[in-house]
Design a protein around this motif. Structure first.
Motif, PDB file in Angstrom:
ATOM      1  N   HIS A 109      57.457  -8.579  58.731  1.00  0.00           N
ATOM      2  CA  HIS A 109      58.173  -8.363  59.682  1.00  0.00           C
ATOM      3  C   HIS A 109      59.846  -8.397  58.757  1.00  0.00           C
ATOM      4  O   HIS A 109      60.364  -8.861  58.324  1.00  0.00           O
ATOM      5  N   TYR A 110      60.640  -7.145  58.249  1.00  0.00           N
ATOM      6  CA  TYR A 110      62.003  -7.397  57.388  1.00  0.00           C
ATOM      7  C   TYR A 110      62.913  -6.382  58.168  1.00  0.00           C
ATOM      8  O   TYR A 110      62.544  -5.626  58.749  1.00  0.00           O
ATOM      9  N   GLU A 111      63.771  -7.468  58.146  1.00  0.00           N
ATOM     10  CA  GLU A 111      65.129  -6.973  58.695  1.00  0.00           C
ATOM     11  C   GLU A 111      66.002  -6.406  57.225  1.00  0.00           C
ATOM     12  O   GLU A 111      66.057  -6.799  56.782  1.00  0.00           O
ATOM     13  N   GLU A 115      63.421  -8.620  51.933  1.00  0.00           N
ATOM     14  CA  GLU A 115      63.077  -7.516  50.802  1.00  0.00           C
ATOM     15  C   GLU A 115      61.715  -8.730  50.041  1.00  0.00           C
ATOM     16  O   GLU A 115      61.927  -9.520  50.883  1.00  0.00           O
ATOM     17  N   TYR A 116      60.202  -8.028  49.682  1.00  0.00           N
ATOM     18  CA  TYR A 116      59.686  -8.661  49.237  1.00  0.00           C
ATOM     19  C   TYR A 116      59.736  -8.309  47.263  1.00  0.00           C
ATOM     20  O   TYR A 116      59.314  -7.323  47.022  1.00  0.00           O
ATOM     21  N   LYS A 117      60.723  -8.963  46.404  1.00  0.00           N
ATOM     22  CA  LYS A 117      60.759  -8.714  45.106  1.00  0.00           C
ATOM     23  C   LYS A 117      59.692  -8.361  44.181  1.00  0.00           C
ATOM     24  O   LYS A 117      58.241  -8.533  44.530  1.00  0.00           O
ATOM     25  N   GLU A 118      59.813  -7.822  43.109  1.00  0.00           N
ATOM     26  CA  GLU A 118      58.117  -7.764  42.272  1.00  0.00           C
ATOM     27  C   GLU A 118      57.151  -8.757  42.434  1.00  0.00           C
ATOM     28  O   GLU A 118      57.284  -9.653  41.873  1.00  0.00           O
ATOM     29  N   HIS A 119      56.480  -8.466  42.555  1.00  0.00           N
ATOM     30  CA  HIS A 119      55.397  -9.324  42.432  1.00  0.00           C
ATOM     31  C   HIS A 119      53.876  -8.490  41.697  1.00  0.00           C
ATOM     32  O   HIS A 119      53.877  -7.470  42.075  1.00  0.00           O
ATOM     33  N   TYR A 120      53.030  -9.393  41.672  1.00  0.00           N
ATOM     34  CA  TYR A 120      51.158  -8.461  41.190  1.00  0.00           C
ATOM     35  C   TYR A 120      50.426  -9.017  42.953  1.00  0.00           C
ATOM     36  O   TYR A 120      51.206 -10.534  43.059  1.00  0.00           O
ATOM     37  N   ASP A 121      50.031  -8.891  42.934  1.00  0.00           N
ATOM     38  CA  ASP A 121      48.791  -9.261  44.582  1.00  0.00           C
ATOM     39  C   ASP A 121      47.711  -9.533  43.936  1.00  0.00           C
ATOM     40  O   ASP A 121      46.902 -11.219  44.342  1.00  0.00           O
ATOM     41  N   PHE A 122      47.114  -9.869  42.502  1.00  0.00           N
ATOM     42  CA  PHE A 122      46.282 -10.480  41.825  1.00  0.00           C
ATOM     43  C   PHE A 122      46.451 -12.161  42.038  1.00  0.00           C
ATOM     44  O   PHE A 122      48.040 -11.833  41.211  1.00  0.00           O
ATOM     45  N   GLU A 150      61.458   0.552  50.402  1.00  0.00           N
ATOM     46  CA  GLU A 150      61.008   1.620  50.024  1.00  0.00           C
ATOM     47  C   GLU A 150      59.668   0.566  49.325  1.00  0.00           C
ATOM     48  O   GLU A 150      60.638  -0.288  48.635  1.00  0.00           O
ATOM     49  N   THR A 151      58.583   0.997  49.330  1.00  0.00           N
ATOM     50  CA  THR A 151      57.541   0.273  47.945  1.00  0.00           C
ATOM     51  C   THR A 151      57.496   0.572  46.199  1.00  0.00           C
ATOM     52  O   THR A 151      57.460   1.693  46.739  1.00  0.00           O
ATOM     53  N   THR A 152      57.925   0.056  45.313  1.00  0.00           N
ATOM     54  CA  THR A 152      58.025   0.485  44.207  1.00  0.00           C
ATOM     55  C   THR A 152      57.629  -0.076  43.169  1.00  0.00           C
ATOM     56  O   THR A 152      56.760  -1.200  43.563  1.00  0.00           O
ATOM     57  N   LEU A 184      52.663  -3.857  39.120  1.00  0.00           N
ATOM     58  CA  LEU A 184      53.689  -4.764  39.408  1.00  0.00           C
ATOM     59  C   LEU A 184      54.530  -3.653  40.065  1.00  0.00           C
ATOM     60  O   LEU A 184      54.445  -2.511  41.237  1.00  0.00           O
ATOM     61  N   HIS A 185      54.895  -4.765  41.633  1.00  0.00           N
ATOM     62  CA  HIS A 185      55.404  -3.880  43.035  1.00  0.00           C
ATOM     63  C   HIS A 185      56.480  -4.799  43.602  1.00  0.00           C
ATOM     64  O   HIS A 185      56.350  -6.052  43.571  1.00  0.00           O
ATOM     65  N   SER A 186      57.293  -3.861  44.298  1.00  0.00           N
ATOM     66  CA  SER A 186      57.613  -4.637  45.289  1.00  0.00           C
ATOM     67  C   SER A 186      58.783  -4.024  46.353  1.00  0.00           C
ATOM     68  O   SER A 186      57.703  -2.401  46.442  1.00  0.00           O
ATOM     69  N   GLU A 194      64.500  -1.851  60.480  1.00  0.00           N
ATOM     70  CA  GLU A 194      63.799  -2.897  60.061  1.00  0.00           C
ATOM     71  C   GLU A 194      62.175  -1.804  59.901  1.00  0.00           C
ATOM     72  O   GLU A 194      62.318  -0.944  59.882  1.00  0.00           O
ATOM     73  N   LYS A 195      61.405  -2.941  59.198  1.00  0.00           N
ATOM     74  CA  LYS A 195      60.228  -2.231  58.689  1.00  0.00           C
ATOM     75  C   LYS A 195      59.193  -3.115  58.921  1.00  0.00           C
ATOM     76  O   LYS A 195      59.417  -4.452  58.835  1.00  0.00           O
ATOM     77  N   TRP A 196      58.226  -2.997  59.479  1.00  0.00           N
ATOM     78  CA  TRP A 196      56.893  -3.030  60.140  1.00  0.00           C
ATOM     79  C   TRP A 196      55.948  -2.891  58.897  1.00  0.00           C
ATOM     80  O   TRP A 196      55.728  -1.871  58.856  1.00  0.00           O
ATOM     81  N   ALA A 198      51.379  -3.424  57.436  1.00  0.00           N
ATOM     82  CA  ALA A 198      50.092  -4.005  57.809  1.00  0.00           C
ATOM     83  C   ALA A 198      49.663  -3.812  56.149  1.00  0.00           C
ATOM     84  O   ALA A 198      49.208  -3.083  56.041  1.00  0.00           O
ATOM     85  N   THR A 199      49.714  -5.705  55.672  1.00  0.00           N
ATOM     86  CA  THR A 199      48.889  -5.369  54.134  1.00  0.00           C
ATOM     87  C   THR A 199      47.107  -5.301  54.323  1.00  0.00           C
ATOM     88  O   THR A 199      47.249  -6.638  55.671  1.00  0.00           O
ATOM     89  N   GLN A 200      46.147  -5.165  53.733  1.00  0.00           N
ATOM     90  CA  GLN A 200      44.924  -5.922  53.879  1.00  0.00           C
ATOM     91  C   GLN A 200      44.977  -5.753  52.377  1.00  0.00           C
ATOM     92  O   GLN A 200      45.095  -4.845  51.206  1.00  0.00           O
ATOM     93  N   TRP A 201      44.314  -7.344  51.649  1.00  0.00           N
ATOM     94  CA  TRP A 201      43.912  -7.347  50.565  1.00  0.00           C
ATOM     95  C   TRP A 201      43.029  -8.045  50.732  1.00  0.00           C
ATOM     96  O   TRP A 201      42.411  -8.589  51.148  1.00  0.00           O
ATOM     97  N   MET A 202      42.114  -7.344  49.442  1.00  0.00           N
ATOM     98  CA  MET A 202      40.693  -7.200  49.414  1.00  0.00           C
ATOM     99  C   MET A 202      40.396  -8.295  48.031  1.00  0.00           C
ATOM    100  O   MET A 202      41.260  -8.149  46.913  1.00  0.00           O
TER     101      MET A 202
HETATM  102  O1  LIG Z   1      56.414  -4.058  51.854  1.00  0.00           O
HETATM  103  C1  LIG Z   1      56.288  -3.651  51.497  1.00  0.00           C
HETATM  104  O2  LIG Z   1      56.339  -2.620  50.499  1.00  0.00           O
HETATM  105  C2  LIG Z   1      54.922  -4.359  50.262  1.00  0.00           C
HETATM  106  C3  LIG Z   1      54.265  -5.466  50.325  1.00  0.00           C
HETATM  107  C4  LIG Z   1      53.603  -6.055  49.170  1.00  0.00           C
HETATM  108  O3  LIG Z   1      53.554  -5.899  48.610  1.00  0.00           O
HETATM  109  C5  LIG Z   1      52.436  -7.044  49.524  1.00  0.00           C
HETATM  110  O4  LIG Z   1      52.272  -7.680  50.642  1.00  0.00           O
HETATM  111  O5  LIG Z   1      51.483  -7.744  49.126  1.00  0.00           O
END
Ligand SMILES: O=C(O)CCC(=O)C(=O)O
Ligand SMILES: [Fe+2]
Length: 211
Positions: A109-111, A115-122, A150-152, A184-186, A194-196, A198-202
């Motif tokens: 949940h983002y107010e 934000e979620y700054k630039e990162h890799y999920d791996f 936005e997701t960038t 790389l994404h943010s 607000e922004k909700w 759901a993230t699934q990581w495999m």
């Molecule tokens: O909130 C977003 O748009 C990205 C979320 C994200 O990068 C993550 O959960 O790994």
């Protein structure tokens, strides 16, 4: 030019248990797709309601709290309710990765300003979790955001606007690490509303016991 096999075969429609999900390719290598109608409005609302009272300050993959990630979040336990089981199974079929390889479904949940700054999920090789690394991500938008959020993907010039029930999918299991690093994404700062999500990581290998 490299041609590496993606996890997900590219289709314009994925039909899962009579549930029709439409797809748009945003980038082929690494594969980045936008999906529409992953979750119904009722499912989005139910996820938000079951997550809302369980939110805590989000941490990074290394368990640290940081200004990189200012949202609040929570993880559902596997199969903790019928809703979660139905959604996890649909996500697993869509991502074409067995449910046993799925981390717990996470809600963020983002107010405004968060934000979620630039990162890799791996995970990088120095992280112990890299022995069973993440291979793909699905971020499902649970609401429409008035402005921002936005997701960038800054290295690919791709920006995905949150739309309730839609999702962005990307994978990073290529032999060519340069392709993985293009993911790389943010999550851009929310400006209004607000922004909700759901993230699934495999993961590459199983991570759940008993599935
Ligand atoms: O909130 C977003 O748009 C990205 C979320 C994200 O990068 C993550 O959960 O790994
Ligand atoms: Fe991410």
């Amino acid at each position: 030019m490299t041609t590496e096999v993606s996890i997900l075969p590219i289709q314009s429609i994925y039909s899962i248990d009579n549930h029709i999900i439409t797809a748009t390719v945003l980038n082929e290598e690494p594969l980045i797709m936008k999906f529409d109608h992953v979750l119904s409005d009722e499912e989005c609302q139910a996820l938000i309601e079951s997550a809302a009272s369980r939110l805590a300050q989000s941490k990074l993959a290394n368990k640290e709290v940081s200004q990189i990630r200012t949202s609040k979040g929570m993880f559902f336990d596997k199969n903790e309710s019928l809703l979660i089981t139905i959604i996890e199974n649909r996500i697993s079929s869509l991502m074409q990765v067995p449910i046993a390889h799925a981390e717990g479904l996470q809600v963020l949940h983002y107010e405004p300003g968060q934000e979620y700054k630039e990162h890799y999920d791996f995970f990088w090789p120095n992280n112990p979790s890299s022995h069973n690394n993440r291979i793909s991500t699905l971020v499902i938008y649970l609401n429409d955001v008035e402005e921002g959020g936005e997701t960038t993907f800054p290295n690919l010039g791709i920006t995905v606007k949150p739309v309730k029930g839609s999702a962005v999918y990307f994978e990073y299991f290529y032999n060519n690490q340069t392709l993985n690093e293009l993911t790389l994404h943010s999550g851009e700062p929310v400006i209004r509303g607000e922004k909700w999500v759901a993230t699934q990581w495999m993961r590459k290998q199983r991570i759940r016991e008993g599935d």
